[in-house]
Design an enzyme around this catalytic site. Structure first.
Site, PDB file in Angstrom:
ATOM      1  N   ALA A 109      26.529  48.073  17.191  1.00  0.00           N
ATOM      2  CA  ALA A 109      26.753  49.493  16.899  1.00  0.00           C
ATOM      3  C   ALA A 109      25.440  50.251  16.999  1.00  0.00           C
ATOM      4  O   ALA A 109      24.634  50.245  16.069  1.00  0.00           O
ATOM      5  CB  ALA A 109      27.370  49.642  15.510  1.00  0.00           C
ATOM      6  N   THR A 117      25.380  53.597  19.168  1.00  0.00           N
ATOM      7  CA  THR A 117      25.680  55.011  19.394  1.00  0.00           C
ATOM      8  C   THR A 117      26.300  55.672  18.170  1.00  0.00           C
ATOM      9  O   THR A 117      27.154  55.102  17.496  1.00  0.00           O
ATOM     10  CB  THR A 117      26.638  55.161  20.588  1.00  0.00           C
ATOM     11  OG1 THR A 117      26.049  54.538  21.733  1.00  0.00           O
ATOM     12  CG2 THR A 117      26.898  56.627  20.904  1.00  0.00           C
ATOM     13  N   GLU A 118      25.870  56.903  17.907  1.00  0.00           N
ATOM     14  CA  GLU A 118      26.422  57.710  16.825  1.00  0.00           C
ATOM     15  C   GLU A 118      26.955  59.020  17.387  1.00  0.00           C
ATOM     16  O   GLU A 118      26.625  59.394  18.528  1.00  0.00           O
ATOM     17  CB  GLU A 118      25.334  57.999  15.787  1.00  0.00           C
ATOM     18  CG  GLU A 118      24.796  56.747  15.118  1.00  0.00           C
ATOM     19  CD  GLU A 118      23.759  57.030  14.054  1.00  0.00           C
ATOM     20  OE1 GLU A 118      23.276  56.066  13.442  1.00  0.00           O
ATOM     21  OE2 GLU A 118      23.440  58.224  13.823  1.00  0.00           O
ATOM     22  N   GLU A 177      21.023  43.504  29.207  1.00  0.00           N
ATOM     23  CA  GLU A 177      22.304  44.224  29.150  1.00  0.00           C
ATOM     24  C   GLU A 177      22.550  44.995  30.445  1.00  0.00           C
ATOM     25  O   GLU A 177      23.658  45.024  30.974  1.00  0.00           O
ATOM     26  CB  GLU A 177      22.306  45.179  27.961  1.00  0.00           C
ATOM     27  CG  GLU A 177      23.615  45.952  27.817  1.00  0.00           C
ATOM     28  CD  GLU A 177      23.637  46.874  26.609  1.00  0.00           C
ATOM     29  OE1 GLU A 177      24.611  47.640  26.474  1.00  0.00           O
ATOM     30  OE2 GLU A 177      22.682  46.832  25.792  1.00  0.00           O
ATOM     31  N   GLN A 195      40.609  57.005  48.250  1.00  0.00           N
ATOM     32  CA  GLN A 195      40.911  57.899  49.373  1.00  0.00           C
ATOM     33  C   GLN A 195      41.600  57.144  50.501  1.00  0.00           C
ATOM     34  O   GLN A 195      42.559  57.640  51.107  1.00  0.00           O
ATOM     35  CB  GLN A 195      39.621  58.548  49.878  1.00  0.00           C
ATOM     36  CG  GLN A 195      39.836  59.699  50.859  1.00  0.00           C
ATOM     37  CD  GLN A 195      40.401  60.937  50.183  1.00  0.00           C
ATOM     38  OE1 GLN A 195      40.317  61.071  48.967  1.00  0.00           O
ATOM     39  NE2 GLN A 195      40.984  61.828  50.964  1.00  0.00           N
ATOM     40  N   LEU A 196      41.147  55.952  50.792  1.00  0.00           N
ATOM     41  CA  LEU A 196      41.747  55.171  51.875  1.00  0.00           C
ATOM     42  C   LEU A 196      43.132  54.645  51.515  1.00  0.00           C
ATOM     43  O   LEU A 196      43.927  54.334  52.406  1.00  0.00           O
ATOM     44  CB  LEU A 196      40.820  54.010  52.252  1.00  0.00           C
ATOM     45  CG  LEU A 196      39.542  54.413  52.991  1.00  0.00           C
ATOM     46  CD1 LEU A 196      38.587  53.235  53.104  1.00  0.00           C
ATOM     47  CD2 LEU A 196      39.865  54.977  54.375  1.00  0.00           C
ATOM     48  N   GLY A 222      45.198  56.600  50.023  1.00  0.00           N
ATOM     49  CA  GLY A 222      46.067  57.773  50.039  1.00  0.00           C
ATOM     50  C   GLY A 222      46.723  57.980  48.680  1.00  0.00           C
ATOM     51  O   GLY A 222      46.144  57.656  47.630  1.00  0.00           O
ATOM     52  N   ASN A 230      22.612  56.970  33.436  1.00  0.00           N
ATOM     53  CA  ASN A 230      21.825  56.807  34.655  1.00  0.00           C
ATOM     54  C   ASN A 230      20.682  57.821  34.736  1.00  0.00           C
ATOM     55  O   ASN A 230      19.672  57.571  35.406  1.00  0.00           O
ATOM     56  CB  ASN A 230      22.728  56.892  35.882  1.00  0.00           C
ATOM     57  CG  ASN A 230      23.473  55.581  36.109  1.00  0.00           C
ATOM     58  OD1 ASN A 230      23.451  54.682  35.267  1.00  0.00           O
ATOM     59  ND2 ASN A 230      24.140  55.467  37.238  1.00  0.00           N
TER      60      ASN A 230
END
Length: 379
Positions: free
Chosen positions: A125, A127-128, A244, A338-339, A341, A368
């Site tokens: 844990a 992230t807050e 990670e 996309q390919l 469809g 990122n």
């Protein structure tokens, strides 16, 4: 096209065993797990019995003493099958190493065998609600009170949050300090004052239990502090985050490879204007472009895996790897949808789920944008 020299016959035999296990014990049930919002505990227990959990732990703690290539195989096969609900990687290769590398002998002997067997499921844990990639901004506190700490605060977006029996909690033991005030604790979810919030309704990764966690005067024994003393947490986090990010990259490339193969099979079978979709130059060029980029990412990832095995994978290189591979994963998923469809937008097609599942890869383990900042600071 380029052989993977890191994986010998024994490892490929292990890969076959993992793949068969997942095909029998996970693939048929993943649709239901998506509806349930979590995988079954039975899967964890079966995986523990077969040595698929924490394979890198020494035998004295219930592992098999394997090197990280065995974990890499597990990460890749889970990703290749689109089984994004299975949180083994975090449990085995993030939670367990913190205990192994920094925990006391008592913490190791108490928790590691239970993690290896699947008796306990682990989470971390960080992230807050008000602190994501900026770990120095955490508000959760742990105040020393005799032979225990009083833990107060909350966390969010916690993988394995609903199933977890034990959580490594990032907390401030000295709120007046920045990085130097952070410590890590092993906290059992059954302890009074520990509350699991709702299982969060995500865009993708529907079978992964991702939760809010709340702590109100949770009594944490002082012996459950990870490390020799307070204030070691930020250093410990920085040391383990490169590994990670390698895990994220391994899953990203394996998922991209799987998506490419699904799409190749589809465009060979699907007809448009009286001929297979693969016969159109645009399709062939798109497939060729993706193949080249995925191959390059695979070679870079395998080299970073090699460096990790040699204990030489540094933080900026891991950041570059995570950013490049997850950006590529999202690009490949979008091209493959996309390919396909209209069928690519249907949930029953694996590519639709993979497209939705991939997006978070650019966010967790450090966004990122943070990866680019880490690289830029290394110039």
């Amino acid at each position: 096209m380029i052989p993977r020299t890191l994986f010998d016959a024994d490892l490929e035999g292990f890969r076959d065993s993992v793949r068969k296990f997942l095909e029998q014990e996970a693939v048929p049930y993943h649709d239901q797990w998506e509806k349930d919002g979590q995988v079954s505990r039975e899967l964890w227990q079966k995986a523990g019995e077969l040595g698929f959990l924490c394979p890198c732990l020494p035998e004295e703690f219930g592992g098999v003493g394997a090197d990280f290539r065995y974990s890499a195989v597990l990460i890749e096969e889970v990703a290749r099958a689109g089984l994004t609900g299975i949180g083994w990687g975090l449990h085995s290769d993030i939670v367990a190493p913190y205990v192994l590398n920094y925990g006391s002998d008592e913490l190791k002997s108490h928790y590691l065998p239970k993690l290896a067997s699947g008796e306990m499921i682990g989470a971390i844990a960080m992230t807050e609600p008000g602190a994501g990639s900026d770990l120095q901004g955490v508000k959760t506190t742990a105040v020393k009170n005799g032979d225990h700490y009083l833990l107060n605060g909350s966390k969010t977006f916690i993988t394995n949050g609903q199933l977890a029996d034990v959580v490594i909690v990032v907390a401030k033991t000295d709120p007046g300090e920045g990085a130097k005030g952070i410590s890590l604790f092993m906290v059992e979810t059954a302890w009074q004052g520990f509350e699991k919030g709702q299982n969060l309704n995500k865009v993708g990764m529907k079978a992964q239990d991702t939760s809010e966690l709340f702590f109100q005067d949770v009594k944490v024994p002082a012996k459950n502090l990870i490390g020799p003393g307070e204030g070691q947490g930020f250093f410990q986090l920085m040391q383990e985050l490169a590994a990670e990010r390698l895990q994220v990259a391994l899953s990203a490339v394996a998922a991209a490879e799987a998506a490419w193969q699904w799409t190749l099979d589809y465009v060979k079978e699907r007809n448009a204007f009286g001929k297979p979709v693969i016969s159109f130059q645009n399709t062939r060029f798109k497939m060729a472009e993706m193949k080249a980029e995925i191959t390059a990412a695979r070679v870079f990832t395998d080299r970073c895996l090699e460096l990790h095995l040699e204990k030489k994978l540094d933080i900026p290189t891991a950041a570059m790897l995570k950013q490049l591979t997850t950006d590529l994963q999202c690009k490949v998923m979008d091209e493959c949808v996309q390919l396909h469809g209209g069928y690519g937008y249907m949930w029953e097609y694996p590519i639709a789920r993979a497209w939705a599942d991939s997006r978070v890869q650019r966010i967790y383990a450090g966004t990122n944008e943070i990866m680019k900042e880490i690289v830029a600071r290394s110039f």
